[in-house]
Design a protein around this motif. Structure first.
Motif, PDB file in Angstrom:
ATOM      1  N   SER A  48       6.675 -12.731  -5.270  1.00 40.39           N
ATOM      2  CA  SER A  48       6.354 -13.978  -4.561  1.00 40.39           C
ATOM      3  C   SER A  48       7.175 -14.094  -3.287  1.00 40.39           C
ATOM      4  CB  SER A  48       6.565 -15.193  -5.454  1.00 40.39           C
ATOM      5  OG  SER A  48       7.909 -15.329  -5.801  1.00 40.39           O
ATOM      6  N   LYS A  51       5.377 -11.959  -0.700  1.00 43.19           N
ATOM      7  CA  LYS A  51       4.174 -12.634  -0.196  1.00 43.19           C
ATOM      8  C   LYS A  51       4.528 -13.691   0.839  1.00 43.19           C
ATOM      9  CE  LYS A  51       1.440 -12.339  -4.373  1.00 43.19           C
ATOM     10  NZ  LYS A  51       0.831 -13.130  -5.439  1.00 43.19           N
ATOM     11  N   ARG A  55       3.802 -13.651   4.944  1.00 43.34           N
ATOM     12  CA  ARG A  55       3.086 -14.733   5.620  1.00 43.34           C
ATOM     13  C   ARG A  55       3.882 -15.285   6.792  1.00 43.34           C
ATOM     14  NH1 ARG A  55       2.267 -18.424   1.216  1.00 43.34           N
ATOM     15  NH2 ARG A  55       1.659 -16.844  -0.273  1.00 43.34           N
ATOM     16  N   THR A  60       6.258  -6.910   5.849  1.00 41.20           N
ATOM     17  CA  THR A  60       6.982  -6.947   4.592  1.00 41.20           C
ATOM     18  C   THR A  60       8.481  -6.921   4.875  1.00 41.20           C
ATOM     19  OG1 THR A  60       7.005  -4.552   4.369  1.00 41.20           O
ATOM     20  CG2 THR A  60       5.127  -5.732   3.390  1.00 41.20           C
TER      21      THR A  60
END
Length: 70
Positions: A48, A51, A55, A60
């Motif tokens: 999480s 992710k 965003r 990454t």
């Protein structure tokens, strides 16, 4: 409401932004593993964290380190 008025973000998004900015500083200045950094900024699951980080920064955490660390 005051935080929303000052930052144009919900409180949840504002806190997440602060956590991810702290994580980006730790990624660049320490030799901690990504999972350790995720835990230290309050994410229980590294997936999480990845992710949310992707965003926020459009890459990454490992890509972020390779591009920005010199």
């Amino acid at each position: 409401r005051k935080v929303s008025a000052l930052t144009n973000q919900t409180v949840y998004n504002y806190i997440r932004t602060i956590r991810l900015n702290k994580a980006s500083q730790l990624l660049l200045t320490t030799d901690m593993q990504i999972s350790e950094i995720a835990l230290s900024v309050g994410y229980m699951e590294p997936s999480s964290f990845t992710k949310c980080f992707t965003r926020q920064f459009n890459q990454t955490p490992s890509q972020f380190v390779t591009v920005n660390r010199k």
